[in-house]
Design a protein around this motif. Structure first.
Motif, mmCIF file in Angstrom:
data_model
loop_
_atom_site.group_PDB
_atom_site.id
_atom_site.type_symbol
_atom_site.label_atom_id
_atom_site.label_comp_id
_atom_site.label_asym_id
_atom_site.label_seq_id
_atom_site.Cartn_x
_atom_site.Cartn_y
_atom_site.Cartn_z
ATOM 1 N N UNK A 194 11.604 2.852 6.516
ATOM 2 C CA UNK A 194 10.706 2.051 5.692
ATOM 3 C C UNK A 194 9.726 2.860 4.869
ATOM 4 N N UNK A 195 9.852 4.191 4.886
ATOM 5 C CA UNK A 195 8.943 5.026 4.113
ATOM 6 C C UNK A 195 9.341 5.039 2.629
ATOM 7 N N UNK A 196 8.377 5.399 1.809
ATOM 8 C CA UNK A 196 8.605 5.580 0.379
ATOM 9 C C UNK A 196 8.817 7.061 0.129
ATOM 10 N N UNK A 197 9.969 7.431 -0.448
ATOM 11 C CA UNK A 197 10.300 8.838 -0.656
ATOM 12 C C UNK A 197 10.574 9.072 -2.141
ATOM 13 N N UNK A 198 9.763 9.934 -2.764
ATOM 14 C CA UNK A 198 9.921 10.286 -4.176
ATOM 15 C C UNK A 198 10.251 11.766 -4.259
ATOM 16 N N UNK A 199 11.392 12.096 -4.882
ATOM 17 C CA UNK A 199 11.886 13.470 -4.917
ATOM 18 C C UNK A 199 12.168 13.877 -6.354
ATOM 19 N N UNK A 200 11.525 14.939 -6.804
ATOM 20 C CA UNK A 200 11.824 15.537 -8.101
ATOM 21 C C UNK A 200 12.819 16.668 -7.891
ATOM 22 N N UNK A 201 13.882 16.705 -8.704
ATOM 23 C CA UNK A 201 14.895 17.737 -8.508
ATOM 24 C C UNK A 201 15.715 17.934 -9.780
ATOM 25 N N UNK A 259 2.902 15.415 0.908
ATOM 26 C CA UNK A 259 3.411 15.950 -0.350
ATOM 27 C C UNK A 259 3.695 17.434 -0.248
ATOM 28 N N UNK A 260 4.745 17.858 -0.955
ATOM 29 C CA UNK A 260 5.069 19.278 -1.112
ATOM 30 C C UNK A 260 5.371 19.497 -2.588
ATOM 31 N N UNK A 261 4.475 20.183 -3.289
ATOM 32 C CA UNK A 261 4.672 20.429 -4.715
ATOM 33 C C UNK A 261 5.236 21.814 -4.994
ATOM 34 N N UNK A 262 5.280 22.668 -3.996
ATOM 35 C CA UNK A 262 5.887 23.991 -4.119
ATOM 36 C C UNK A 262 6.140 24.494 -2.714
ATOM 37 N N UNK A 263 6.923 25.569 -2.643
ATOM 38 C CA UNK A 263 7.212 26.123 -1.317
ATOM 39 C C UNK A 263 5.906 26.416 -0.580
ATOM 40 N N UNK A 264 5.898 26.160 0.713
ATOM 41 C CA UNK A 264 4.683 26.300 1.505
ATOM 42 C C UNK A 264 4.103 27.702 1.403
ATOM 43 N N UNK A 265 2.789 27.750 1.330
ATOM 44 C CA UNK A 265 2.099 29.031 1.378
ATOM 45 C C UNK A 265 1.203 29.043 2.615
ATOM 46 N N UNK A 266 1.056 30.220 3.194
ATOM 47 C CA UNK A 266 0.248 30.355 4.397
ATOM 48 C C UNK A 266 -0.170 31.808 4.524
ATOM 49 N N UNK A 267 -1.083 32.070 5.435
ATOM 50 C CA UNK A 267 -1.491 33.454 5.714
ATOM 51 C C UNK A 267 -0.263 34.213 6.195
ATOM 52 N N UNK A 289 4.334 7.572 2.906
ATOM 53 C CA UNK A 289 4.829 8.008 1.595
ATOM 54 C C UNK A 289 5.053 9.516 1.633
ATOM 55 N N UNK A 290 6.188 9.964 1.084
ATOM 56 C CA UNK A 290 6.499 11.389 1.019
ATOM 57 C C UNK A 290 6.876 11.735 -0.417
ATOM 58 N N UNK A 291 6.212 12.757 -0.971
ATOM 59 C CA UNK A 291 6.440 13.189 -2.347
ATOM 60 C C UNK A 291 6.847 14.652 -2.327
ATOM 61 N N UNK A 297 0.818 -1.212 0.000
ATOM 62 C CA UNK A 297 0.000 0.000 0.000
ATOM 63 C C UNK A 297 0.852 1.263 0.000
ATOM 64 N N UNK A 298 2.122 1.165 0.390
ATOM 65 C CA UNK A 298 2.977 2.343 0.389
ATOM 66 C C UNK A 298 3.920 2.368 -0.810
ATOM 67 N N UNK A 299 3.708 1.505 -1.782
ATOM 68 C CA UNK A 299 4.493 1.513 -3.004
ATOM 69 C C UNK A 299 3.779 2.366 -4.053
ATOM 70 N N UNK A 300 4.507 3.273 -4.698
ATOM 71 C CA UNK A 300 3.923 4.101 -5.750
ATOM 72 C C UNK A 300 3.980 3.331 -7.065
ATOM 73 N N UNK A 301 2.839 3.237 -7.734
ATOM 74 C CA UNK A 301 2.755 2.487 -8.987
ATOM 75 C C UNK A 301 2.147 3.375 -10.065
ATOM 76 N N UNK A 302 2.911 3.652 -11.092
ATOM 77 C CA UNK A 302 2.437 4.421 -12.250
ATOM 78 C C UNK A 302 2.388 3.466 -13.439
ATOM 79 N N UNK A 303 1.220 3.334 -14.051
ATOM 80 C CA UNK A 303 1.039 2.371 -15.142
ATOM 81 C C UNK A 303 0.388 3.037 -16.346
ATOM 82 N N UNK A 304 1.124 3.080 -17.440
ATOM 83 C CA UNK A 304 0.623 3.587 -18.724
ATOM 84 C C UNK A 304 -0.050 4.950 -18.575
#
Length: 306
Positions: free
Chosen positions: A184-191, A84-92, A155-157, A6-13
């Motif tokens: 044991x966590x799943x870590x996916x990092x775009x860089x 997940x963090x897709x961009x720098x955090x935004x807040x008030x 899972x951390x993205x 359940x913590x494995x990321x699977x991308x298919x087609x």
């Protein structure tokens, strides 16, 4: 074949078509738990679009992006399963870092105390009561990671998490992500920081123009495409050593800096051959391939503008 965890990321087609633009094109890969996976590609490769589809923010044209066999929108408690963090955090702008996290805790049904725990994790405790408008970009990145970790997810993205961090912050990020993966966590990092990814990642997924170009453990990818591991040798008796190594079927190439670059023989065998031939050595070092060179080799002519 056993079902994915359940913590494995699977991308298919996975495919995403925007009118005449195909941002992601029949993309398939897996991200294993207990490892850091680098998600790499030139600008316009489709990385962010893929991550957004994985998190249910964009609807795929075809294919699936799941955690095990479940889409993000089907997770019973996503805050506790995926961060997940897709961009720098935004807040008030007028809210403190601590209060920003407490607001998220209350919305997610988490205790307020969890905000202090993650602030400590990301090194923001001294700035917990500072207002968000006074946070630097690097501090905002740390706050975003803190928010992603509130539910203690499996899972951390992260998309470009090192943006705005100084060298000390980048090293901190590397140590944190490695520690999380070791749990044991799943870590996916775009860089785009390829030198850093070579130090950080266990595996890489390389894409270009929306298509998968290469995936696998970092050492395997580097070995396959950079001629494998090489050994650099310095000696005042280059001719004698080259002759000795020729008997081992080694390939010896003079380096631009006066060293010898040896392929096909491990460092221990080179040292033994030098000892037997009574050759003096000043340097004997094993060198890995370079991820940046491999990346450029794989993506040459495939970059797109999106």
């Amino acid at each position: 074949m056993s079902a994915p965890g359940t913590d494995e990321i699977v991308v298919e087609h996975l495919t995403k078509q925007y009118k005449k633009l195909r941002a992601v094109d029949d993309l398939s890969f897996k991200v294993r738990s207990g490892r850091v996976t680098g998600f790499l590609g030139p600008n316009g490769a489709g990385k962010t679009t893929t991550l957004r589809m994985l998190l249910g923010l964009v609807t795929p044209t075809a294919g699936t992006a799941t955690f095990g066999s479940r889409k993000y929108t089907d997770l019973s408690d996503p805050v506790r399963e995926v961060g997940a963090v897709l961009e720098a955090s935004s807040a008030h702008r007028g809210r403190t870092g601590r209060n920003h996290l407490r607001m998220i805790c209350r919305a997610a049904g988490l205790p307020d105390t969890r905000s202090d725990e993650v602030l400590e994790m990301v090194g923001l405790t001294p700035a917990a009561n500072r207002k968000f408008k006074g946070y630097s970009l690097g501090m905002r990145q740390r706050l975003g990671i803190a928010a992603a970790m509130l539910g203690d997810p499996k899972v951390l993205i992260l998309d470009e998490p090192a943006n705005g961090l100084d060298p000390e912050g980048i090293r901190w990020m590397r140590d944190l992500l490695k520690a999380l993966a070791s749990q044991g966590r799943t870590v996916l990092v775009s860089s785009h920081l390829l030198g850093e990814m070579q130090l950080l990642a266990d595996d890489v997924v390389i894409v270009a123009a929306g298509k998968l170009i290469r995936q696998g453990p970092v050492d395997e990818v580097l070995g396959d495409l950079s001629g494998g591991v090489q050994v650099r040798v310095r000696t005042p008796q280059a001719e004698e050593l080259t002759a000795a190594l020729s008997e081992l079927n080694a390939t010896v190439t003079p380096g631009a800096d006066g060293s010898l670059v040896v392929h096909g023989v491990e460092a221990a065998a080179i040292g033994h051959a030098a000892f037997t031939a009574r050759v003096e050595l000043h340097e004997l070092s094993t060198e890995r391939g370079d991820l940046e060179q491999v990346f450029l080799q794989l993506t040459a002519g495939k970059a797109g503008i999106r």
